[in-house]
Design a protein around this motif. Structure first.
Motif, short mmCIF file in Angstrom:
data_model
loop_
_atom_site.label_atom_id
_atom_site.label_comp_id
_atom_site.label_asym_id
_atom_site.label_seq_id
_atom_site.Cartn_x
_atom_site.Cartn_y
_atom_site.Cartn_z
N ARG A 108 0.84 -1.21 0.00
CA ARG A 108 0.00 0.00 0.00
C ARG A 108 0.87 1.25 0.00
O ARG A 108 0.67 2.16 -0.78
N ASP A 109 1.86 1.27 0.89
CA ASP A 109 2.75 2.42 0.97
C ASP A 109 3.56 2.60 -0.31
O ASP A 109 3.78 3.73 -0.76
N ALA A 110 4.00 1.51 -0.91
CA ALA A 110 4.77 1.59 -2.16
C ALA A 110 3.93 2.20 -3.28
O ALA A 110 4.44 2.96 -4.11
N ILE A 133 0.45 -16.63 -1.11
CA ILE A 133 0.38 -16.14 -2.48
C ILE A 133 -0.87 -16.78 -3.06
O ILE A 133 -0.90 -17.99 -3.31
N VAL A 134 -1.91 -15.97 -3.22
CA VAL A 134 -3.19 -16.49 -3.67
C VAL A 134 -3.73 -15.63 -4.81
O VAL A 134 -3.38 -14.45 -4.93
N PRO A 135 -4.59 -16.20 -5.66
CA PRO A 135 -5.13 -15.46 -6.81
C PRO A 135 -5.87 -14.18 -6.43
O PRO A 135 -5.86 -13.22 -7.20
N THR A 136 -6.49 -14.15 -5.26
CA THR A 136 -7.24 -12.94 -4.88
C THR A 136 -6.33 -11.72 -4.73
O THR A 136 -6.79 -10.59 -4.88
N GLN A 137 -5.05 -11.95 -4.47
CA GLN A 137 -4.12 -10.82 -4.39
C GLN A 137 -3.98 -10.15 -5.75
O GLN A 137 -4.05 -8.93 -5.87
N ALA A 138 -3.78 -10.95 -6.79
CA ALA A 138 -3.66 -10.40 -8.15
C ALA A 138 -4.96 -9.73 -8.57
O ALA A 138 -4.95 -8.64 -9.17
N LEU A 139 -6.09 -10.35 -8.25
CA LEU A 139 -7.39 -9.77 -8.60
C LEU A 139 -7.61 -8.44 -7.87
O LEU A 139 -8.16 -7.50 -8.44
N THR A 140 -7.17 -8.37 -6.63
CA THR A 140 -7.30 -7.13 -5.87
C THR A 140 -6.46 -6.03 -6.50
O THR A 140 -6.93 -4.91 -6.68
N LEU A 141 -5.22 -6.35 -6.84
CA LEU A 141 -4.36 -5.34 -7.45
C LEU A 141 -4.87 -4.88 -8.81
O LEU A 141 -4.66 -3.74 -9.21
N LEU A 142 -5.56 -5.75 -9.53
CA LEU A 142 -6.10 -5.37 -10.84
C LEU A 142 -7.43 -4.63 -10.75
O LEU A 142 -7.70 -3.75 -11.56
N LEU A 144 9.14 1.08 -9.72
CA LEU A 144 10.09 0.00 -9.45
C LEU A 144 11.45 0.48 -8.95
O LEU A 144 12.30 -0.33 -8.59
N GLY A 145 11.68 1.80 -8.99
CA GLY A 145 12.94 2.33 -8.48
C GLY A 145 14.14 2.04 -9.35
O GLY A 145 15.26 2.02 -8.85
N ARG A 146 13.92 1.82 -10.62
CA ARG A 146 15.02 1.55 -11.53
C ARG A 146 14.65 1.98 -12.94
O ARG A 146 13.49 2.30 -13.22
N ARG A 147 15.62 1.95 -13.83
CA ARG A 147 15.38 2.28 -15.24
C ARG A 147 14.89 1.03 -15.98
O ARG A 147 15.29 -0.08 -15.66
N PRO A 148 14.03 1.21 -16.98
CA PRO A 148 13.56 0.05 -17.75
C PRO A 148 14.62 -0.44 -18.73
O PRO A 148 15.45 0.35 -19.21
N SER A 149 14.59 -1.72 -19.02
CA SER A 149 15.47 -2.28 -20.05
C SER A 149 14.95 -1.88 -21.42
O SER A 149 13.82 -1.37 -21.54
N PHE A 208 2.29 -1.80 -11.05
CA PHE A 208 1.90 -2.13 -9.68
C PHE A 208 1.57 -3.62 -9.53
O PHE A 208 1.47 -4.12 -8.41
N ASN A 209 1.37 -4.31 -10.64
CA ASN A 209 1.03 -5.73 -10.61
C ASN A 209 2.20 -6.64 -10.96
O ASN A 209 2.03 -7.85 -11.04
N THR A 210 3.37 -6.08 -11.19
CA THR A 210 4.53 -6.93 -11.51
C THR A 210 5.04 -7.63 -10.26
O THR A 210 4.90 -7.14 -9.15
N ASN A 211 5.66 -8.77 -10.46
CA ASN A 211 6.27 -9.49 -9.34
C ASN A 211 7.32 -8.62 -8.66
O ASN A 211 7.46 -8.65 -7.45
N GLU A 212 8.05 -7.85 -9.46
CA GLU A 212 9.09 -6.99 -8.91
C GLU A 212 8.53 -5.96 -7.94
O GLU A 212 9.15 -5.61 -6.94
N PHE A 213 7.33 -5.47 -8.21
CA PHE A 213 6.70 -4.50 -7.32
C PHE A 213 6.14 -5.19 -6.08
O PHE A 213 6.29 -4.71 -4.97
N VAL A 214 5.50 -6.32 -6.28
CA VAL A 214 4.81 -6.99 -5.19
C VAL A 214 5.75 -7.68 -4.21
O VAL A 214 5.54 -7.66 -3.01
#
Length: 180
Positions: A7-9, A90-99, A134-139, A171-177
């Motif tokens: 949430r804070d991120a 790690i459950v599907p409802t987390q991804a659904l919530t973020l989306l 993500l705090g970094r530059r994209p590739s 916000f839904n990437t593994n790197e963010f979560v």
């Protein structure tokens, strides 16, 4: 992932994080359906003003019998039971919530608005979105994919919505979560 940290991120990524330290807790808005089980439906819970709800999760009001649904999805501790160890799932409802969660969508909209305001041109905006989320530059591959995404989403000329969609994706990437 922990609920407060994600949430804070999102608040940091959207540029909305309130920096005030100390003071009273805030009451995050809760959907009416989640309040149905309360005995005093009418006046049992009143959310704080919007600006107060942009503070760190540390200051979120917590009541044993009433936890913000988004927070429980991301393993906020069960306030009805003492525990020495917090479970992580790690459950599907987390991804659904973020989306699909309205609060998350508002953070993506705010992130997009700040990216559009603070950078010009698609390349700079992609760079800034990555830095904020993500705090970094994209590739090079990520830049290309982001540009294609924004172009595909802006089919009706709504650039704000296209960039909000990209921010929601970030916000839904593994790197963010998941913080390594």
């Amino acid at each position: 992932s922990d609920a407060g940290g994600r949430r804070d991120a999102m608040l940091v990524g959207s540029g909305e994080l309130g920096r005030r330290i100390g003071g009273a807790s805030f009451r995050q808005p809760i959907a009416g359906e989640a309040l149905e089980g309360l005995s005093m439906k009418g006046g049992a819970y009143t959310p704080s003003p919007s600006a107060d709800c942009l503070r760190r999760s540390l200051y979120m009001f917590s009541k044993r019998g009433l936890i913000v649904p988004m927070m429980t999805t991301f393993d906020q501790c069960d306030t009805t039971m003492p525990t020495g160890r917090r479970e992580v799932s790690i459950v599907p409802t987390q991804a659904l919530t973020l989306l699909n969660n309205a609060w998350v969508g508002e953070r993506a909209d705010a992130c997009a608005a700040s990216v559009l305001m603070d950078a010009s041109g698609r390349e700079q905006r992609v760079e800034l979105a990555w830095q904020r989320a993500l705090g970094r530059r994209p590739s090079a591959a990520e830049r290309s994919a982001a540009a294609a995404h924004v172009e595909a989403m802006a089919v009706e000329g709504d650039e704000q919505a296209a960039w909000a969609s990209l921010c929601l994706v970030l916000f839904n990437t593994n790197e963010f979560v998941f913080v390594d």
